[in-house]
Design a protein around this motif. Structure first.
Motif, short mmCIF file in Angstrom:
data_model
loop_
_atom_site.label_atom_id
_atom_site.label_comp_id
_atom_site.label_asym_id
_atom_site.label_seq_id
_atom_site.Cartn_x
_atom_site.Cartn_y
_atom_site.Cartn_z
N GLU A 104 1.00 -1.26 -0.06
CA GLU A 104 -0.12 0.11 0.00
C GLU A 104 0.89 1.32 -0.06
OE1 GLU A 104 -3.58 2.43 0.04
OE2 GLU A 104 -3.08 0.28 -0.34
N ALA A 105 2.28 1.16 0.81
CA ALA A 105 3.14 2.27 1.11
C ALA A 105 3.56 2.60 -0.65
CB ALA A 105 4.04 2.16 1.93
N LEU A 106 3.99 1.58 -1.16
CA LEU A 106 4.35 1.86 -2.70
C LEU A 106 3.40 2.26 -3.62
CD1 LEU A 106 6.88 1.19 -4.20
CD2 LEU A 106 6.22 -0.96 -4.79
N ALA A 107 2.14 1.89 -3.52
CA ALA A 107 1.09 2.22 -4.31
C ALA A 107 0.74 3.89 -4.20
CB ALA A 107 -0.24 1.61 -4.26
N LEU A 108 0.89 4.32 -2.69
CA LEU A 108 0.51 5.75 -2.51
C LEU A 108 1.82 6.42 -2.96
CD1 LEU A 108 -0.74 5.31 1.23
CD2 LEU A 108 -1.74 6.26 -0.76
N LEU A 109 3.30 6.21 -2.81
CA LEU A 109 4.14 6.83 -3.35
C LEU A 109 4.18 7.03 -4.71
CD1 LEU A 109 7.11 5.21 -1.21
CD2 LEU A 109 6.36 7.49 -1.00
N ASP A 110 3.58 5.96 -5.61
CA ASP A 110 3.48 6.23 -7.09
C ASP A 110 2.55 7.16 -7.37
OD1 ASP A 110 5.53 4.19 -7.14
OD2 ASP A 110 4.08 2.51 -7.68
N ARG A 111 1.26 7.16 -6.44
CA ARG A 111 0.44 8.20 -6.68
C ARG A 111 1.01 9.71 -6.38
NH1 ARG A 111 -4.64 6.81 -3.48
NH2 ARG A 111 -5.27 9.02 -4.37
N ALA A 112 1.83 9.91 -5.37
CA ALA A 112 2.36 10.94 -4.93
C ALA A 112 3.41 11.30 -6.16
CB ALA A 112 3.03 10.87 -3.88
N ALA A 113 4.11 10.62 -6.72
CA ALA A 113 5.17 10.97 -7.76
C ALA A 113 4.41 11.45 -8.91
CB ALA A 113 5.96 9.94 -8.17
N THR A 114 3.41 11.06 -9.42
CA THR A 114 2.53 11.46 -10.57
C THR A 114 1.77 12.67 -10.49
OG1 THR A 114 0.73 10.18 -9.98
CG2 THR A 114 2.68 9.09 -11.29
N SER A 115 1.80 12.99 -9.23
CA SER A 115 0.77 14.38 -8.85
C SER A 115 1.41 15.55 -8.45
CB SER A 115 -0.46 13.81 -7.81
OG SER A 115 0.48 13.39 -6.69
N THR A 116 2.93 15.59 -8.41
CA THR A 116 3.41 16.65 -8.25
C THR A 116 4.72 17.07 -9.08
OG1 THR A 116 4.51 17.92 -6.17
CG2 THR A 116 4.91 15.48 -6.41
N ASP A 117 5.27 18.10 -9.13
CA ASP A 117 6.57 18.46 -9.59
C ASP A 117 7.35 19.33 -8.89
OD1 ASP A 117 5.77 17.54 -12.28
OD2 ASP A 117 4.73 19.21 -12.82
N ASP A 118 7.05 19.08 -7.63
CA ASP A 118 7.68 20.16 -6.65
C ASP A 118 9.03 19.05 -6.46
OD1 ASP A 118 8.21 19.91 -3.41
OD2 ASP A 118 8.15 22.13 -4.25
N PRO A 119 10.36 19.78 -6.60
CA PRO A 119 11.65 18.81 -6.58
C PRO A 119 11.95 18.20 -5.06
CG PRO A 119 11.84 21.11 -7.68
CD PRO A 119 10.53 21.12 -6.91
N GLU A 120 11.60 19.12 -4.09
CA GLU A 120 11.87 18.51 -2.69
C GLU A 120 10.83 17.35 -2.38
OE1 GLU A 120 14.28 19.52 -0.93
OE2 GLU A 120 15.21 20.87 -2.13
N LEU A 121 9.71 17.62 -2.68
CA LEU A 121 8.54 16.46 -2.41
C LEU A 121 9.04 14.94 -3.38
CD1 LEU A 121 6.32 15.40 -1.04
CD2 LEU A 121 4.87 16.42 -3.01
N LEU A 122 9.58 15.48 -4.72
CA LEU A 122 9.91 14.12 -5.49
C LEU A 122 11.07 13.35 -4.80
CD1 LEU A 122 9.16 15.66 -9.07
CD2 LEU A 122 8.13 13.55 -7.90
N THR A 123 12.18 14.41 -4.22
CA THR A 123 13.16 13.77 -3.57
C THR A 123 12.91 13.06 -2.73
OG1 THR A 123 14.76 15.69 -4.29
CG2 THR A 123 15.55 14.20 -2.60
#
Length: 826
Positions: A364-383
């Protein structure tokens, strides 16, 4: 077991045996009772507990001594007249001496005047009768304070039966404050809750052991304490912090005044109060905290949190800070509640972190991270998302492929610069840590300085790595400064290792390991791995196994490096060198085919193959196994692992082809220059050059290689008729082996009294697997009596008395010299 108190124990016991008395003054929780119990056991007596005193009943603490002396306790005068002289010839150990009843205190005074040797422990000197203190003015005195960190963690590991992970260990140190009684209580609670070591569940008892009083706390005080824990800090002028309530909290040690602010009284206080902060109470408590909060910038962080929890604002920065705070305190449930059903990238990241907690759901954690990665362009958050990917996808090589794919997709969306470099560094560092070969044209590039330095070191370019480090700013930058500091320390450390400065390298690794462990950082696994690797190359194989096991436990908790499998390969190597091939094989079975091709893992596995050849007398085949894997490691960019594997091959079988390979890489570092020169000197039979090389290896120190070379020098000197020099060289080798606890490697195996015969080996192997004598007899075609006779011989040679002890001692060091290789599987 008295961790950190053994010297004190021995000192007190030695004094007592010299008829000198001791006053032991101990702060509460420091373990004074444990020391006194150990003192009494060493002196062959029992402890008189002052706390056993009963009001109105004399001599209760001395009841056991009265019974053993046969003196009538009903008449106080008789007790004073007869027991005191009897005690004069005894050792008297008294705990909580300030709590003795009046009659017992008078009796003890009479015994002291009669010449008794007394060890008295007190916790509160102010409560001790002045008359008793006057009698102790000529005694030796010891003050028992808190334990140091290493001793406290040693106590915890002993009671847990395993070394705690860095996060829990750091929490233990901050909560226990050096008091072994508190540490023991926290460990007991961890055991009661199934060893869930990522959170603490202390109660009022733990607070009491620290001197904090939680009992009978007034409702207004309990509410203020809840507000304080939720807010983190409050101004003294806050409406919630009224004078009487404030005085009560600080007097109990539950809160403290710090720079005009009110803060919780420590981690234990937060642990006890946090379970009361259920989400339903958040709005009320947060509202109380906001009342009277100054409207100044210095209180913005508190205001953001309280406004969020009261429902007044919806600030993403406050959500990230508060959710991270809940996770820090082991409350993923509260973090999930805070961000439940929210789809903002920050909230998805927090939910993923909550699910990836030790008892969470990684999928579930991996699925949430994948969703977060596709829904932001913020460099710090993507890091941050990339770093979390690295923690979740850390086990198998297939995970590394998935991680690489995700990182590449994120990196393509970021412009060149610091943010892109940090994201790419997640996979590049993992590749360098694990030792994965560079893929032609397919590897991600990174401009991250510490990662480039790490890759450069692994390729054997020490000078270039040092230059990169020198050009890198000393202050770490990025979202995880602690990890950046660890990376910088690592790229400063590795050139020291590979250049052969092993004393300095060992010191650096120990210091960094201790810091990471005490701070709770994930670096404890990384530095634990390096400690184990130093021990392996030093020839300390028992130590290698111990350190690799400990490092593996750290890495299993939160491994941002991917070193878990290479660490297991170190354990395999140490076991193989100790002749424990069966154990090594069972660990090797855990590697996937892809992992077995990684240079560091392949070298570890090759050591098992080489040892199987060596123990069966095929040293050339053993050398071939090590040389083959060493050459491949060098081809794959793992220069030092490869060259040191070649060096081990030469130690197994000194041959010209292997010496030529060593010479080809001699210019990489001072250590490799020395290895190549040593090989050349041995092939030429140059006694002086061999002796000089042995001196240099000993000075580094690399004691295993030095001891082997001193034995080689002794052989050359003996062949030249220089018997005195030969004996001196052997003494140098033996001194090194004793000093460093080195097993004999790689000398040929020899027949000795404790080696088993072929038939004894066959019987012992089966008995170790829990087969009964009748079953063994049927399988081998023997009588039951013959089997039992063979077992008796095995027990005698191996120094054991039962079948269940065989597995621990039955390794190839006691196998028949001419045993077949397939018979070495234990």
């Amino acid at each position: 077991m008295l961790f950190g108190r053994q010297v004190l124990l021995e000192r007190i016991v030695d004094r007592a045996r010299d008829r000198r008395s001791t006053l032991l003054v101990s702060v509460p929780g420091a373990g004074g009772s444990a020391v006194l119990t150990a003192v009494a056991a060493s002196l062959g007596t029992s402890v008189v507990h002052g706390s056993d005193a009963v009001e109105g009943v004399p001599f209760v603490p001395f009841a056991k001594l009265l019974a053993s002396s046969g003196i009538d306790a009903s008449d106080a005068r008789t007790v004073y007249a007869q027991l005191a002289p009897w005690l004069a010839d005894q050792f008297v150990v008294v705990d909580d001496a300030e709590c003795l009843d009046l009659a017992s205190s008078v009796l003890l005074s009479h015994a002291i005047r009669a010449g008794a040797t007394v060890v008295a422990g007190v916790g509160d000197l102010a409560a001790v009768a002045p008359a008793f203190l006057d009698l102790t003015t000529t005694w030796d005195r010891d003050d028992l304070g808190p334990l140091d960190d290493d001793a406290l963690l040693g106590l915890a590991a002993h009671r847990l039966g395993t070394e705690p992970d860095p996060s829990w260990a750091a929490g233990l140190l901050s909560r226990a404050a050096g008091l072994p009684a508190v540490a023991a209580d926290l460990v007991a609670q961890a055991l009661d809750h199934g060893l869930v070591l990522h959170r603490f569940r202390p109660g009022p008892r733990s607070l009491a052991l620290r001197g904090h009083r939680f009992d009978a706390l007034a409702p207004t005080g309990a509410e203020l304490l809840a507000v304080l824990v939720l807010a983190g800090r409050l101004p003294l002028s806050s409406a919630a912090a009224t004078d009487p309530v404030l005085a009560d909290l600080t007097g109990r040690g539950l809160a403290r005044v710090d720079d005009e602010s009110l803060t919780p009284g420590g981690d234990l206080v937060i642990d006890v109060v946090l379970p009361q902060l259920v989400p339903e109470r958040w709005p009320h408590l947060a509202g109380l905290g906001l009342t009277g909060l100054p409207d100044t910038r210095s209180w913005d962080d508190v205001r953001r949190r309280l406004c969020l929890l009261s429902g007044q604002e919806d600030d993403m920065q406050a959500i990230l800070e508060t959710g991270s705070w809940f996770l820090q305190w082991g409350r993923p449930d509260l973090c999930r509640h805070l961000v439940a059903e929210r789809t903002e990238p920050v909230c998805l990241l927090l939910r993923a972190r909550a699910y990836s907690a030790a008892d969470g759901d990684a999928a579930e954690a991996l699925a949430l991270l994948d969703r977060a990665a596709t829904s932001t362009d913020d460099p710090e958050l993507l890091t941050s998302v990339a770093q979390e990917w690295g923690l979740l996808l850390r086990e198998r090589m297939s995970d590394q492929t998935a991680l690489r794919t995700r990182i590449a997709a994120v990196a393509d969306r970021l412009p060149d610069g610091a943010a892109r470099a940090r994201v790419l560094a997640v996979i590049e560092r993992r590749r360098a840590f694990v030792g994965e070969p560079q893929r032609p044209g397919g590897d991600l590039e990174t401009h991250d300085a510490s990662t480039r330095a790490l890759s450069t070191v692994m390729a054997g370019e020490l000078q270039r790595a040092r230059q990169i480090v020198a050009e890198t700013p000393a202050e770490p930058v990025g979202p995880d400064p602690a990890f950046e500091r660890t990376m910088r320390a690592l790229v400063e450390f590795l050139p020291v290792v590979y250049d052969g400065q092993m004393a300095l390298a060992r010191s650096m690794a120990e210091e960094e390991y201790r810091r990471a462990r005490n701070e709770g950082g994930s670096g404890a696994g990384l530095w634990g791995y390096n400690r184990a690797k130093i021990s392996l190359h030093s020839g300390q194989y028992h130590h290698t196994v111990e350190l690799a096991i400990a490092a593996g436990k750290h890495l299993a908790w939160r491994d941002g490096t991917g070193l878990a499998m290479p660490c297991l390969a170190l354990q395999v190597a140490g076991l193989a060198r100790l002749g424990r091939l069966g154990e090594a094989d069972r660990l090797v079975a855990r590697f996937t085919p892809e992992e077995r091709r990684l240079p560091r893992i392949a070298v570890g596995i090759a050591r098992v193959e080489a040892e199987r050849h060596r123990w069966s007398g095929h040293r050339a085949a053993a050398a071939d196994a090590m040389a083959r894997v060493g050459r491949q490691a060098i081809t794959d960019g793992e220069a030092y692992s490869g060259v040191l594997a070649l060096d081990e091959a030469f130690m197994l079988d000194p041959r010209a082809d292997i010496a030529a390979d060593l010479a080809a890489h001699a210019d990489r570092s001072r250590l490799l220059t020395l290895c190549a020169a040593r090989a050349d000197a041995i092939l030429r039979g140059d006694r002086r050059a061999v002796t000089a090389a042995a001196e240099q290896l000993e000075s580094l120190p690399m004691p295993g290689r030095a001891a082997h070379l001193w034995r080689t020098a002794a052989r050359l000197q003996r062949e030249a008729g220089r018997e005195a020099a030969s004996r001196a060289s052997l003494r140098r080798a033996e001194a090194l082996m004793e000093q460093w606890s080195l097993p004999l490697w790689p000398e040929p195996t020899t027949v000795s009294a404790d080696r088993l015969t072929q038939r004894e080996w066959q019987v012992a192997r089966r008995a170790a697997s829990r087969m009964r004598s009748r079953e063994i007899a049927e399988e081998l075609g023997l009588s039951v009596r013959t089997v039992d006779n063979h077992l008796a011989a095995c027990f005698r040679k191996l120094g054991v008395t039962r079948r269940d002890q065989l597995e621990g001692v039955l390794d190839v060091s006691v196998a028949p010299v001419d045993v077949e290789e397939d018979m070495l599987d234990l």
